[in-house]
Write a protein that holds these residues in place. Structure first.
Motif, PDB file in Angstrom:
ATOM      1  N   GLY A 232      21.248  68.237  54.138  1.00 23.15           N
ATOM      2  CA  GLY A 232      21.578  69.777  53.270  1.00 23.15           C
ATOM      3  C   GLY A 232      22.880  69.468  53.729  1.00 23.15           C
ATOM      4  O   GLY A 232      24.308  70.671  53.174  1.00 23.15           O
ATOM      5  N   ASN A 233      24.027  69.440  55.460  1.00 29.73           N
ATOM      6  CA  ASN A 233      25.036  69.475  54.976  1.00 29.73           C
ATOM      7  C   ASN A 233      25.735  69.124  54.668  1.00 29.73           C
ATOM      8  O   ASN A 233      27.120  69.301  54.575  1.00 29.73           O
ATOM      9  CB  ASN A 233      25.573  69.084  56.606  1.00 29.73           C
ATOM     10  CG  ASN A 233      24.829  70.087  57.716  1.00 29.73           C
ATOM     11  OD1 ASN A 233      24.361  70.795  57.251  1.00 29.73           O
ATOM     12  ND2 ASN A 233      24.838  69.557  59.333  1.00 29.73           N
TER      13      ASN A 233
ATOM     14  N   GLY B 281       8.434  67.595  52.664  1.00 28.65           N
ATOM     15  CA  GLY B 281       9.155  67.364  53.469  1.00 28.65           C
ATOM     16  C   GLY B 281       8.635  67.857  54.488  1.00 28.65           C
ATOM     17  O   GLY B 281       8.233  68.413  54.787  1.00 28.65           O
ATOM     18  N   VAL B 282       9.194  66.059  55.422  1.00 21.34           N
ATOM     19  CA  VAL B 282       8.762  66.343  56.977  1.00 21.34           C
ATOM     20  C   VAL B 282      10.107  66.676  57.505  1.00 21.34           C
ATOM     21  O   VAL B 282      11.358  66.387  57.329  1.00 21.34           O
ATOM     22  CB  VAL B 282       8.109  65.517  57.739  1.00 21.34           C
ATOM     23  CG1 VAL B 282       6.356  64.787  56.830  1.00 21.34           C
ATOM     24  CG2 VAL B 282       8.747  63.742  57.774  1.00 21.34           C
ATOM     25  N   MET B 283       9.879  67.259  58.923  1.00 22.56           N
ATOM     26  CA  MET B 283      10.970  67.162  60.343  1.00 22.56           C
ATOM     27  C   MET B 283      10.237  67.035  60.713  1.00 22.56           C
ATOM     28  O   MET B 283       9.047  66.940  61.955  1.00 22.56           O
ATOM     29  CB  MET B 283      11.012  69.003  59.669  1.00 22.56           C
ATOM     30  CG  MET B 283      12.457  69.044  60.402  1.00 22.56           C
ATOM     31  SD  MET B 283      12.762  71.225  60.407  1.00 22.56           S
ATOM     32  CE  MET B 283      14.026  71.688  61.392  1.00 22.56           C
ATOM     33  N   ALA B 284      11.328  66.497  62.101  1.00 22.88           N
ATOM     34  CA  ALA B 284      11.309  66.399  63.577  1.00 22.88           C
ATOM     35  C   ALA B 284      11.140  67.382  63.894  1.00 22.88           C
ATOM     36  O   ALA B 284      12.700  67.958  64.325  1.00 22.88           O
ATOM     37  CB  ALA B 284      12.322  65.247  63.797  1.00 22.88           C
ATOM     38  N   PHE B 285      10.475  68.727  64.304  1.00 24.76           N
ATOM     39  CA  PHE B 285      10.836  69.639  64.344  1.00 24.76           C
ATOM     40  C   PHE B 285       9.703  69.920  66.021  1.00 24.76           C
ATOM     41  O   PHE B 285       8.804  69.917  66.144  1.00 24.76           O
ATOM     42  CB  PHE B 285       9.307  70.762  63.217  1.00 24.76           C
ATOM     43  CG  PHE B 285       9.044  72.090  64.034  1.00 24.76           C
ATOM     44  CD1 PHE B 285      10.812  72.905  63.851  1.00 24.76           C
ATOM     45  CD2 PHE B 285       8.514  72.672  64.201  1.00 24.76           C
ATOM     46  CE1 PHE B 285      10.191  73.940  64.150  1.00 24.76           C
ATOM     47  CE2 PHE B 285       8.575  73.827  64.262  1.00 24.76           C
ATOM     48  CZ  PHE B 285       9.524  75.083  64.541  1.00 24.76           C
ATOM     49  N   HIS B 286      10.553  70.512  66.623  1.00 18.01           N
ATOM     50  CA  HIS B 286      10.640  70.639  68.280  1.00 18.01           C
ATOM     51  C   HIS B 286      10.608  72.492  68.687  1.00 18.01           C
ATOM     52  O   HIS B 286      10.537  72.669  69.526  1.00 18.01           O
ATOM     53  CB  HIS B 286      10.843  70.448  68.694  1.00 18.01           C
ATOM     54  CG  HIS B 286      10.826  68.920  69.053  1.00 18.01           C
ATOM     55  ND1 HIS B 286      11.621  67.567  67.576  1.00 18.01           N
ATOM     56  CD2 HIS B 286      10.310  67.430  69.250  1.00 18.01           C
ATOM     57  CE1 HIS B 286      10.368  66.523  68.449  1.00 18.01           C
ATOM     58  NE2 HIS B 286       9.787  66.450  69.089  1.00 18.01           N
TER      59      HIS B 286
ATOM     60  N   ALA C 136       7.403  71.662  51.795  1.00 13.02           N
ATOM     61  CA  ALA C 136       8.754  71.300  52.954  1.00 13.02           C
ATOM     62  C   ALA C 136       8.539  72.031  54.423  1.00 13.02           C
ATOM     63  O   ALA C 136       8.631  73.147  53.975  1.00 13.02           O
ATOM     64  CB  ALA C 136       9.362  71.269  51.886  1.00 13.02           C
ATOM     65  N   THR C 137       9.413  71.297  54.739  1.00 10.84           N
ATOM     66  CA  THR C 137       9.685  72.612  55.764  1.00 10.84           C
ATOM     67  C   THR C 137      11.929  72.089  55.670  1.00 10.84           C
ATOM     68  O   THR C 137      11.865  73.929  55.888  1.00 10.84           O
ATOM     69  CB  THR C 137       9.183  71.878  56.698  1.00 10.84           C
ATOM     70  OG1 THR C 137       7.880  70.453  57.213  1.00 10.84           O
ATOM     71  CG2 THR C 137       9.775  72.500  58.538  1.00 10.84           C
ATOM     72  N   ARG C 138      11.901  71.435  55.988  1.00  8.80           N
ATOM     73  CA  ARG C 138      13.643  71.835  56.358  1.00  8.80           C
ATOM     74  C   ARG C 138      14.576  72.194  55.856  1.00  8.80           C
ATOM     75  O   ARG C 138      13.757  72.707  53.836  1.00  8.80           O
ATOM     76  CB  ARG C 138      14.083  70.348  55.893  1.00  8.80           C
ATOM     77  CG  ARG C 138      14.253  69.462  57.427  1.00  8.80           C
ATOM     78  CD  ARG C 138      15.754  68.282  57.527  1.00  8.80           C
ATOM     79  NE  ARG C 138      15.126  67.429  58.559  1.00  8.80           N
ATOM     80  CZ  ARG C 138      16.082  67.857  60.042  1.00  8.80           C
ATOM     81  NH1 ARG C 138      16.418  69.241  59.424  1.00  8.80           N
ATOM     82  NH2 ARG C 138      15.918  67.128  60.373  1.00  8.80           N
ATOM     83  N   TYR C 139      15.294  73.071  55.364  1.00  5.78           N
ATOM     84  CA  TYR C 139      15.626  74.026  55.184  1.00  5.78           C
ATOM     85  C   TYR C 139      15.812  74.106  53.705  1.00  5.78           C
ATOM     86  O   TYR C 139      16.215  74.486  52.339  1.00  5.78           O
ATOM     87  CB  TYR C 139      16.675  74.894  55.315  1.00  5.78           C
ATOM     88  CG  TYR C 139      17.674  76.483  55.230  1.00  5.78           C
ATOM     89  CD1 TYR C 139      17.019  77.536  54.619  1.00  5.78           C
ATOM     90  CD2 TYR C 139      18.437  76.033  54.290  1.00  5.78           C
ATOM     91  CE1 TYR C 139      17.498  77.826  53.758  1.00  5.78           C
ATOM     92  CE2 TYR C 139      19.229  77.183  53.597  1.00  5.78           C
ATOM     93  CZ  TYR C 139      18.487  78.267  52.887  1.00  5.78           C
ATOM     94  OH  TYR C 139      19.377  79.018  52.332  1.00  5.78           O
ATOM     95  N   HIS C 140      17.014  72.965  53.488  1.00  7.36           N
ATOM     96  CA  HIS C 140      17.572  72.422  52.334  1.00  7.36           C
ATOM     97  C   HIS C 140      17.017  71.197  51.453  1.00  7.36           C
ATOM     98  O   HIS C 140      17.134  70.833  50.327  1.00  7.36           O
ATOM     99  CB  HIS C 140      19.138  71.800  52.437  1.00  7.36           C
ATOM    100  CG  HIS C 140      19.735  72.023  52.888  1.00  7.36           C
ATOM    101  ND1 HIS C 140      21.033  72.983  53.800  1.00  7.36           N
ATOM    102  CD2 HIS C 140      21.013  72.746  52.416  1.00  7.36           C
ATOM    103  CE1 HIS C 140      21.290  73.750  54.008  1.00  7.36           C
ATOM    104  NE2 HIS C 140      21.460  73.209  52.452  1.00  7.36           N
ATOM    105  N   ASN C 141      15.621  70.736  51.976  1.00  3.45           N
ATOM    106  CA  ASN C 141      14.327  70.536  51.239  1.00  3.45           C
ATOM    107  C   ASN C 141      13.837  70.997  50.890  1.00  3.45           C
ATOM    108  O   ASN C 141      14.011  71.613  49.379  1.00  3.45           O
ATOM    109  CB  ASN C 141      13.273  69.646  52.186  1.00  3.45           C
ATOM    110  CG  ASN C 141      14.071  68.019  52.568  1.00  3.45           C
ATOM    111  OD1 ASN C 141      15.074  67.579  53.014  1.00  3.45           O
ATOM    112  ND2 ASN C 141      12.419  67.261  52.678  1.00  3.45           N
TER     113      ASN C 141
END
Length: 409
Positions: A23-24, A219-224, A306-311
Motif C-alpha cells: 500500500g505504501n 486478503g489476510v493480515m498479520a493483525f495483532h 480483505a483486511t488490509r486497507y490497501h487490499n
C-alpha cells in the motif's frame, strides 16, 4: 542582459517506502505518476525505509530514512540501545540536510498520522516530526497528501503527530474521520480538504481472460490489534486467525476455490497457517509484488474478503464486490464512500458464521454493487484530479515563485 538558467525543481518523497508494504509503495507510485505527468522537469528522490527497493522499482535516487540500521529491531543489549539513541541525534542533522536540498517534499498517502497498528513514538512519528520541523526551518514546503489520521492516546506519540501536522505546509486527508481526528488533537483543519486515497489514481488492470468460476480472494493480515492493544496482541491475533480459518474452511467445503493474498511481507506466516490448517486443493496463495498485482488477482475473482486497507482499495478499484474485515475507522469510512458500508465485519472478533451470512448477502447483491462501484470509482478519479490541481496551485505555484525569486537575486 544575460538570462539565468533555472535549475530543475527538486521534489522529495518521504515515508516507509520500499519496506515491503504494498500500500505504501502504491501510494508512492500514484504520486510519482502525478509529478512526472504535470512536472516532468522535476528531479525526484526519496528518504525512505527501503532505499534499495525504491531505487530498483521506481528509478529514483533514495536515501535510508534512519542512520541506525537496527531501528526497527527491539534493542535489548546496551550497544543496541546506545546505537538507537545515537541514531536519534544523527537523524536530526541527516533529515535537515536532506530536506534543505528540496523545494517540495511530499508524504504520499499512508496512515502517517495514526497509530491503528503498533507504533513507538521514537520511530516513525519522530522521523515525521523531524521532516516537518526541517521543512519549516528551511522554507521547504512539506505536503501531507491524502494521509490517514486517527486520534492517539499515547501522549508522546500524540504530541509528535500534532506538531507534524501543524508544521506541514499542506495537509489533505483520505477520509473525514482523519480530518476530525487531527482537529481533536489540536490542529487547525479549517483549510484542509478530504480526497480519496491516492491509490485510486492508479490505473485499473486491463480486462483479462475469465477467471476461475466462483473464485473468492481472501486478503489476510498479520493483525495483532492497535497501539493500545499490546497487552492483548496475541489473543487478538489468535481470534482473527481462528475466525479466518473457519471462514475459509467453510468456503472450500462448499466447493468454492479460494485464493489467499497478502499486502505486506509480514503477512506470509498467516498465509502459511491457513494453508496448513485447511489443507485443501481448492485453497491456493499468491505473493503479489505490487498493488497492480493485487488488482489483477482481485479482478479475476467473483468476490473479495480483505483486511488490509490497501487490499480493500484494490478490490474496490477493480469493481469486485468486497467484504471488509475492519480494524480501524479508515476501513469503515472507505467502505461507506464506495457504497458498501453494510459489508463490514470486525477484525478483532471474527465470527465465521456471521461472516458467512454477510458473504452470502454480498453475493446476492453482486450485480447491483458492481454498478455502484463503477460510479464511485469514476467519482474518486475526478476528486483526485481536483487534489492534484490543488497541489499545482497551492504547493508548486508558490514554490515556482520562490524558486524564481531566489535565482533572480
Amino acid at each position: 542582459m544575460t538570462s539565468v538558467r533555472r535549475r530543475p525543481l527538486r521534489v522529495g518523497v518521504f515515508g516507509l517506502l520500499g519496506s515491503g508494504n504494498l500500500g505504501n509503495d502504491g501510494s508512492l507510485e500514484a504520486v510519482l505518476g502525478y509529478v512526472r505527468a504535470r512536472h516532468p522537469e522535476a528531479v525526484v528522490d526519496a528518504l525512505c525505509g527501503g532505499p534499495e527497493a525504491v531505487r530498483a522499482r521506481f528509478g529514483i535516487a533514495a536515501t535510508r530514512l534512519h542512520w541506525y540500521r537496527g531501528e526497527y529491531r527491539t534493542a535489548s543489549r546496551a550497544g543496541a540501545v546506545a546505537g538507537k539513541a545515537a541514531g536519534k541525534l544523527v537523524d536530526v542533522f541527516r533529515t535537515a540536510s536532506w530536506v534543505r536540498r528540496h523545494d517540495v517534499v511530499i508524504v504520499p498517502g499512508m496512515g502517517v498520522l495514526e497509530a491503528t497498528l503498533p507504533l513507538r513514538p521514537w520511530g516513525f512519528p519522530y522521523a515525521l516530526f523531524l521532516l516537518c520541523a526541517s521543512g519549516r526551518a528551511f522554507g521547504t514546503r512539506v505536503a501531507l497528501v491524502s494521509v490517514g489520521a486517527a486520534e492517539i492516546r499515547d501522549r508522546p506519540t500524540r504530541a509528535l503527530v500534532r506538531w507534524s501536522g501543524r508544521l506541514a505546509a499542506y495537509r489533505s486527508y483520505r477520509d473525514a474521520p482523519s480530518r476530525a481526528a487531527m482537529r481533536a488533537m489540536g490542529v487547525d483543519t479549517s483549510r484542509d480538504e478530504v480526497y480519496p486515497d491516492v491509490a485510486f489514481a492508479l490505473p485499473a488492470p486491463p480486462a483479462g481472460p475469465p477467471g476461475t468460476p466462483g473464485l473468492v480472494c481472501v486478503g489476510v493480515m498479520a493483525f495483532h490489534g492497535g497501539n493500545d492493544d499490546r497487552a492483548q496482541a496475541e489473543e487478538i491475533h489468535r481470534r482473527y486467525l481462528d475466525g479466518t480459518i473457519r471462514f475459509v474452511r467453510a468456503l472450500v467445503e462448499a466447493g468454492r476455490p479460494v485464493r489467499l493474498l497478502t499486502g505486506d511481507g509480514v503477512d506470509r506466516p498467516v498465509v502459511t497457517a491457513i494453508l496448513e490448517a485447511v489443507g485443501s486443493p481448492l485453497l491456493t496463495a499468491a505473493e503479489p509484488a505490487s498493488l497492480a498485482d493485487l488488482m489483477t488477482e482481485m479482478a479475476a475473482a467473483d468476490t473479495v474478503v480483505a483486511t488490509r486497507y490497501h487490499n480493500l482499495i484494490c478490490a474496490l478499484k477493480t469493481g469486485t464486490p468486497t467484504l471488509a474485515l475492519t480494524y480501524a475507522a479508515k476501513s469503515d469510512a472507505l467502505m461507506d464512500r464506495m457504497g458498501l458500508g453494510a459489508y463490514c465485519h470486525p477484525a478483532r472478533a471474527v465470527d465465521a458464521d456471521r461472516l458467512l451470512e454477510q458473504f452470502r448477502s454480498l453475493e446476492k447483491q453482486s450485480a447491483e454493487l458492481r454498478e455502484t462501484l463503477v460510479e464511485r470509482n469514476q467519482a474518486a478519479v475526478r476528486q483526485l484530479d481536483d487534489q492534484f490541481a490543488a497541489l499545482d496551485s497551492v504547493l508548486f505555484a508558490a514554490t515556482d515563485h520562490a524558486h524564481a525569486q531566489r535565482e533572480s537575486t
